[in-house]
Design a protein around this motif. Structure first.
Motif, short mmCIF file in Angstrom:
data_model
loop_
_atom_site.label_atom_id
_atom_site.label_comp_id
_atom_site.label_asym_id
_atom_site.label_seq_id
_atom_site.Cartn_x
_atom_site.Cartn_y
_atom_site.Cartn_z
N GLU A 16 0.80 -1.12 -0.01
CA GLU A 16 0.26 0.43 0.15
C GLU A 16 0.83 1.79 0.27
O GLU A 16 0.51 2.36 -0.70
CB GLU A 16 -0.96 0.31 1.41
CG GLU A 16 -2.53 -0.84 0.86
CD GLU A 16 -1.86 -2.12 1.45
OE1 GLU A 16 -0.43 -2.40 2.11
OE2 GLU A 16 -2.22 -3.07 1.45
N SER A 20 0.44 4.14 -3.22
CA SER A 20 0.29 5.13 -2.30
C SER A 20 1.34 6.21 -3.14
O SER A 20 0.66 7.76 -3.36
CB SER A 20 -0.35 5.40 -0.89
OG SER A 20 0.09 6.84 -0.45
N HIS A 24 0.16 9.13 -5.79
CA HIS A 24 0.53 10.13 -5.03
C HIS A 24 1.62 11.27 -6.67
O HIS A 24 0.96 12.17 -6.74
CB HIS A 24 0.75 10.96 -3.86
CG HIS A 24 0.71 12.13 -3.87
ND1 HIS A 24 -0.52 11.95 -3.12
CD2 HIS A 24 1.82 12.84 -3.04
CE1 HIS A 24 -0.49 13.37 -2.33
NE2 HIS A 24 0.88 13.84 -2.36
N ASN A 81 -4.73 11.70 0.13
CA ASN A 81 -4.11 10.81 -0.17
C ASN A 81 -2.85 11.98 0.99
O ASN A 81 -2.07 11.52 1.76
CB ASN A 81 -2.80 10.37 -1.45
CG ASN A 81 -2.26 9.29 -0.67
OD1 ASN A 81 -2.31 8.79 0.24
ND2 ASN A 81 -0.93 9.74 -1.57
N ARG A 84 -4.23 12.01 4.04
CA ARG A 84 -2.65 10.70 4.70
C ARG A 84 -1.56 10.88 5.15
O ARG A 84 -0.72 10.50 6.25
CB ARG A 84 -2.88 9.25 3.86
CG ARG A 84 -2.41 8.44 4.11
CD ARG A 84 -3.14 7.37 3.36
NE ARG A 84 -1.82 6.14 2.98
CZ ARG A 84 -0.50 6.58 2.92
NH1 ARG A 84 -0.03 7.23 2.46
NH2 ARG A 84 0.26 5.09 3.03
N PHE A 102 -4.21 4.25 3.92
CA PHE A 102 -3.89 3.82 1.92
C PHE A 102 -6.36 3.66 1.94
O PHE A 102 -6.50 4.36 0.90
CB PHE A 102 -3.50 2.75 2.01
CG PHE A 102 -3.73 2.94 1.09
CD1 PHE A 102 -3.13 4.01 0.24
CD2 PHE A 102 -4.39 1.76 0.07
CE1 PHE A 102 -2.89 3.67 -1.85
CE2 PHE A 102 -4.53 1.66 -0.65
CZ PHE A 102 -3.87 2.01 -1.76
#
Length: 127
Positions: A16, A20, A24, A81, A84, A102
């Motif tokens: 993940e 990610s 991104h 994201n 996050r 995620f």
């Protein structure tokens, strides 16, 4: 023979965290190029209002409507994201929960798109 061990402390490596990171960067690059084109096409109004109108009229096609949907998808994922990433950086247990966060980002992103896409696509395709 055993597979080589991963270095301790790595978050990425095909899970993940890596996806990610990749998504991104892709969404950020796509948003950057959209903004560049947007600035250039808006600047056309100073040079030639007719050229500006011609460019704006090309944006009213179904292909560009799908592009707008892709842009909203990219911005939505990039923003969620990004939040996050902020949590991972500034929350003391952020790295511990990065995988769960995620999947929460993915869930929120899908909900965002489910709310946006039907209405947008009806507008794009004349429904």
């Amino acid at each position: 023979m055993r597979a080589p061990r991963r270095p301790a402390g790595t978050v990425y490596r095909g899970r993940e965290g890596m996806w990610s990171w990749v998504l991104h960067r892709i969404t950020g690059t796509a948003i950057y190029f959209f903004l560049l084109v947007h600035i250039l096409d808006t600047a056309l109004v100073r040079l030639s209002p007719e050229a500006y109108n011609a460019v704006i009229n090309t944006y009213k096609t179904p292909i560009m409507g799908l592009g707008e949907a892709g842009l909203v998808a990219a911005i939505g994922f990039h923003a969620l994201n990004g939040l996050r990433i902020i949590l991972i950086d500034f929350w003391s247990v952020g790295t511990k929960y990065h995988r769960a966060m995620f999947w929460i980002v993915i869930l929120l992103w899908v909900v965002l798109l489910a709310a946006f896409l039907p209405r947008h696509l009806m507008h794009v395709f004349g429904g």
